[in-house]
Scaffold this active site. Structure first.
Site, PDB file in Angstrom:
ATOM      1  N   GLY A  11     -11.635  78.793  58.733  1.00 61.45           N
ATOM      2  CA  GLY A  11     -11.028  79.564  57.968  1.00 61.45           C
ATOM      3  C   GLY A  11      -9.731  78.697  57.368  1.00 61.45           C
ATOM      4  N   CYS A  12      -9.199  79.210  56.269  1.00 57.37           N
ATOM      5  CA  CYS A  12      -7.909  78.575  55.448  1.00 57.37           C
ATOM      6  C   CYS A  12      -6.778  78.615  56.452  1.00 57.37           C
ATOM      7  CB  CYS A  12      -7.590  79.366  54.470  1.00 57.37           C
ATOM      8  SG  CYS A  12      -7.550  80.913  54.280  1.00 57.37           S
ATOM      9  N   TYR A  13      -6.254  79.852  57.109  1.00 60.65           N
ATOM     10  CA  TYR A  13      -5.067  79.816  57.802  1.00 60.65           C
ATOM     11  C   TYR A  13      -5.556  78.711  59.208  1.00 60.65           C
ATOM     12  CZ  TYR A  13      -2.840  83.911  55.546  1.00 60.65           C
ATOM     13  OH  TYR A  13      -2.157  84.819  54.730  1.00 60.65           O
ATOM     14  N   THR A  14      -6.750  78.877  59.521  1.00 58.48           N
ATOM     15  CA  THR A  14      -7.025  78.286  60.828  1.00 58.48           C
ATOM     16  C   THR A  14      -7.067  77.004  60.663  1.00 58.48           C
ATOM     17  OG1 THR A  14      -9.393  78.380  60.394  1.00 58.48           O
ATOM     18  CG2 THR A  14      -8.203  80.143  61.762  1.00 58.48           C
TER      19      THR A  14
ATOM     20  N   CYS B  10      -5.133  75.097  58.583  1.00 55.41           N
ATOM     21  CA  CYS B  10      -3.484  74.730  58.489  1.00 55.41           C
ATOM     22  C   CYS B  10      -2.975  74.762  59.782  1.00 55.41           C
ATOM     23  CB  CYS B  10      -2.972  75.429  57.503  1.00 55.41           C
ATOM     24  SG  CYS B  10      -1.382  74.823  56.989  1.00 55.41           S
TER      25      CYS B  10
END
Length: 346
Positions: free
Chosen positions: A149-152, A154
């Site tokens: 995932g994107c948040y993950t 980063c």
């Protein structure tokens, strides 16, 4: 050259993926599926791609796609990929899933956080978590790659050296992340309307965001023991980008030299991690690139480290990382078809 297909090609992540693949030196785009635009060319939906990708989109058919493609990307909402992927499909082609269905190694955790039953739990053990900076060796031979995932992406990259090297008290991990509106997808939603999100800043998914167990899974592997994080996402009125501000109390005897040394040890040779030290990253520094920029400050007064990471949520947080995974799996140069510097420095 490899023949490549994209299922879900007209969503934000899917469209970004098509744009990257259309200019990739080792790729032939042979199959695009989009239920909403069957029979239309991709460039008729995204006119900026006229001449770059005029391929006509087809109705989704994974069996047919797997016969025509060496690599198949799935850019679908959660709970769909697990109903479509099977062992026979994985024998015919490499599947890179941009959704959530194969990211969590524990099926009970998936069922709990996503509120549905996983449709192909027997395949979870075959899936490799596609964060190249941590799992490059496993990606090399995987036929089912779970794009993070994107948040993950980063958050994990920003915290990984601190956790793995034992430099922080892992019981104190707090992550505040902010994302652009494309992170919500292209589906019409009231919360994504211009008048609802412009000139505003809000937290959402507080204490129950679905990326939380993904972050905990990977950081626990690095720590060698189970850990929990306090993760809070926020919506920012911009198109793309994620900024993750991560806090943790320093372990005894740890200061700025040890923090800097750990980041350099882990990322000195990584083509898509840019260490900024005390010069803190901003989302505009990585826009349209596959880079995760990381900076940090040590607060001697509170004995905490504040580590900040920035990515483009549609590139390193989705499509670019998927291409990076394909490059590794297909033995291409890892940087092929991917930008590591911004076009406009302003």
């Amino acid at each position: 050259m490899v023949n490549v297909g994209v299922i879900g090609s007209t969503g934000y992540a899917g469209a970004q993926l098509v744009a990257l693949l259309s200019h990739h030196p080792h790729v032939s785009l042979t199959y695009l599926a989009s239920h909403s635009y069957v029979g239309r060319s991709f460039s008729s939906v995204y006119p900026s791609m006229l001449g770059s990708c005029d391929l006509v989109m087809e109705e989704e058919d994974l069996e047919e796609a797997s016969k025509r493609c060496d690599v198949l990307f799935l850019a679908l909402p959660h709970a769909l990929a697990s109903k479509k992927v099977n062992a026979e499909l994985l024998k015919r082609c490499i599947v890179i899933d941009l959704g959530a269905d194969y990211r969590l190694s524990d099926v009970a955790s998936y069922n709990h956080w996503y509120g549905c039953e996983h449709a192909s739990p027997s395949l979870i053990a075959q899936a490799v978590y596609g964060l190249p900076e941590l799992h490059r060796n496993a990606i090399v031979s995987a036929n089912l790659i779970a794009n993070p995932g994107c948040y993950t992406t980063c958050s994990i990259l920003t915290l990984a050296p601190l956790v793995a090297e034992g430099l922080v008290d892992t019981s104190t991990l707090i992550i505040d992340s902010a994302s652009g509106v494309t992170g919500a997808g292209r589906v019409e939603k009231t919360d994504s309307l211009f008048c609802e999100c412009n000139e505003s800043f809000k937290a959402y998914g507080v204490a129950n965001h679905r990326h939380t167990p993904e972050i905990e899974q990977e950081l626990s592997l690095l720590a060698g023991r189970p850990l929990m994080v306090q993760f809070t996402p926020h919506l920012v009125p911009m198109n793309r980008g994620i900024l993750s501000t991560c806090y943790a109390s320093l372990a005894s005897g740890i200061g700025e030299p040890e923090i800097g040394q750990a980041y350099r040890k882990w990322y000195a040779d990584e083509p898509f991690v840019r260490l900024m030290g005390s010069s803190l990253p901003e989302t505009r520094f990585v826009k349209n690139t596959n880079v995760c920029a990381i900076g940090w400050k040590v607060d001697q007064r509170t004995r905490r480290v504040i580590a900040i990471g920035a990515i483009d949520n549609l590139v390193k947080g989705a499509a670019g990382q998927a291409v990076q995974n394909m490059n590794i799996r297909c033995a291409f140069a890892e940087t092929a078809g991917l930008a590591s510097s911004v076009v406009n420095p302003l």
